[in-house]
Design an enzyme around this catalytic site. Structure first.
Site, PDB file in Angstrom:
ATOM      1  N   LYS A 155      -0.088   3.655  -2.694  1.00 36.63           N
ATOM      2  CA  LYS A 155      -1.098   4.709  -2.589  1.00 36.63           C
ATOM      3  C   LYS A 155      -0.471   6.092  -2.448  1.00 36.63           C
ATOM      4  CE  LYS A 155      -4.743   1.710  -0.756  1.00 36.63           C
ATOM      5  NZ  LYS A 155      -4.055   0.437  -0.459  1.00 36.63           N
ATOM      6  N   SER A 196       0.796  -1.235   0.000  1.00 33.40           N
ATOM      7  CA  SER A 196       0.000   0.000   0.000  1.00 33.40           C
ATOM      8  C   SER A 196       0.824   1.278   0.000  1.00 33.40           C
ATOM      9  CB  SER A 196      -0.966   0.005   1.194  1.00 33.40           C
ATOM     10  OG  SER A 196      -2.064  -0.841   0.935  1.00 33.40           O
ATOM     11  N   LYS A 253       2.938   6.758   5.230  1.00 31.63           N
ATOM     12  CA  LYS A 253       2.085   5.666   4.793  1.00 31.63           C
ATOM     13  C   LYS A 253       2.657   4.310   5.199  1.00 31.63           C
ATOM     14  CE  LYS A 253      -1.573   4.304   2.558  1.00 31.63           C
ATOM     15  NZ  LYS A 253      -1.593   3.109   3.447  1.00 31.63           N
ATOM     16  N   SER A 293      -6.346   3.277   4.155  1.00 32.91           N
ATOM     17  CA  SER A 293      -5.673   2.555   3.077  1.00 32.91           C
ATOM     18  C   SER A 293      -6.674   1.721   2.285  1.00 32.91           C
ATOM     19  CB  SER A 293      -4.552   1.660   3.632  1.00 32.91           C
ATOM     20  OG  SER A 293      -3.671   1.264   2.600  1.00 32.91           O
TER      21      SER A 293
END
Length: 432
Positions: A61, A58, A220, A118
């Site tokens: 992202k 992720s 993140k 997420s």
């Protein structure tokens, strides 16, 4: 004595912290990678397997958000516009918010859903909205990655869900984090939000360092089985801003603990270096900024940052930037001398014999790169002559990055304009 004692204590504490770092990374070293850099200076403070191919999960992202921020700034979509969720997006596997095909989500809420929850369904919906389809959006992401200097990154989807062809490196993820903060500071506070509320339910940020570790303000986390537990963290204390990347952690808790260790060790390193410079300044006679810059660059080179170490390999030492008194304030200006015949790379003195130095480097290429980067910072540099001048310092060679053939007035104006852009420099009198 107080400063010297503090330096000794700092060095011992830092060594102890660094020696325990590999153990925190977990036993599966095939997935592990780590990288820590000072965003403001480019100084690499820790690097281990930072160029090895890894699955971003992720962390992908971050690029999805970069593309969304760019679309907002370009007027393609607004913060309060609605994004429609297709059946394809609604069917994305968790983590997700849970939509029925045809539902919509406001762009600003989509940003929070990507950063905090997420949400994979939101990532797919954003990709379809911007790219017309997730596959095309992934191509756009990869193209943007190349433009940002992410040399070893390929995206195949907007969410980071498993795809063996979707790969990156720890160093590339640090570059992306820096680009997000540099290019879209107005949206960066979203990464610092600790919770997100949607349809009556509150989601907490997966990045547990936000709000808990001093100075941490984003970014993140990511996880798929093939990648292990990943995180990119940004933190700021005083004049230093760090980006730390940990990939392949065996658990979320151990990943976060290791990232925190790296951040604390990096800030300790920077503090120790500042104390070293202060101690040197208090105990040494005042010397010219040109000599000072050469000596610091030499000392940084002596750290052998380009050689393999127990903690991994790092890039060559970055530029050392300092701001001290002008050279001409410390020594009388020498008279201008005629330009040598044939040029041979010597300064063109038709305009002037003054120079502006913007760095001392361990390679000619690094010096030229700095000159190219700074050229546009001042209109007066358009007619200046860039040059990388080699100098031998205590058995080692450095290259001084200079803009030459300036008048005294232009040289001073250039330094004022560069200082306004947070670019350190000093003027160099003729003959120096």
């Amino acid at each position: 004595m107080v400063i010297a004692s503090r330096l000794l204590f700092g060095l011992v504490a830092l060594l102890a912290a660094l020696l325990c770092l590999p153990a925190s990374a977990g036993a599966d070293t095939s997935r592990y990678a780590a990288f820590v850099v000072d965003e403001n200076t480019g100084v690499v403070l820790h690097s281990r397997r930072s160029e090895a191919a890894r699955y971003p999960a992720s962390l992908t992202k971050m690029m999805t958000l970069y593309m969304l921020f760019e679309a907002i700034e370009d007027g393609e979509i607004g913060l309060h516009d609605q994004i429609r969720v297709s059946a394809n997006a609604a069917n994305a596997v968790p983590s997700r918010l849970g939509f029925t095909p045809g539902d919509t989500i406001e762009v600003e809420e989509a940003i929070r859903a990507l950063v905090i929850k997420s949400a994979n369904d939101v990532a797919v919906a954003v990709g379809e909205r911007i790219g017309g389809g997730e596959s095309r959006f992934a191509e756009m992401m990869t193209e943007q990655a190349a433009e940002l200097g992410l040399e070893n990154t390929t995206f195949r989807n907007a969410s980071g869900l498993p795809d063996r062809r979707q790969q990156t490196t720890a160093r590339d993820m640090a570059r992306l984090a820096i680009a997000l903060h540099r290019d879209f500071p107005q949206y960066f506070p979203y990464f610092n939000e600790e919770r997100f509320r949607w349809n009556g339910r509150t989601y907490r940020n997966h990045n547990t360092l936000v709000g808990r570790v001093e100075g941490v303000d984003g970014l993140k986390t990511g996880y798929i089985r093939a990648s292990g537990f990943n995180v990119v963290v940004s933190a700021e204390r005083g004049e230093h801003r760090l980006v730390a990347v940990v990939m392949g952690g065996p658990s979320g808790a151990s990943r976060d603990a290791h990232a925190e260790e790296l951040i604390e060790a990096a800030f300790a390193t920077l503090e120790q270096r500042e104390d070293t410079r202060l101690f040197a300044a208090l105990s040494s006679p005042r010397i010219s900024p040109m000599r000072q810059q050469d000596l610091i660059a030499r000392d940084v080179a002596a750290l052998h940052l380009a050689a393999p170490t127990e903690m991994g390999s790092s890039q060559a030492a970055p530029p050392v930037q300092i701001v001290l008194a002008d050279e001409d304030e410390l020594a009388a200006a020498r008279p201008e001398t005629p330009a040598p015949s044939g040029g041979g790379g010597e300064p063109n003195l038709l305009r002037g014999a003054w120079s502006v130095q913007v760095g001392a480097y361990n390679s000619a290429d690094a010096a030229h790169e700095q000159l190219q980067r700074v050229t546009g910072f001042s209109s007066a540099l358009g007619a200046a002559q860039p040059a990388a001048r080699a100098v031998d310092i205590d058995g080692g060679r450095l290259w001084r990055a200079r803009f030459e053939a300036l008048t005294e007035g232009d040289a001073r104006r250039v330094c004022n304009e560069l200082s306004a852009r947070s670019q350190a420099c000093f003027t160099v009198a003729p003959g120096r």
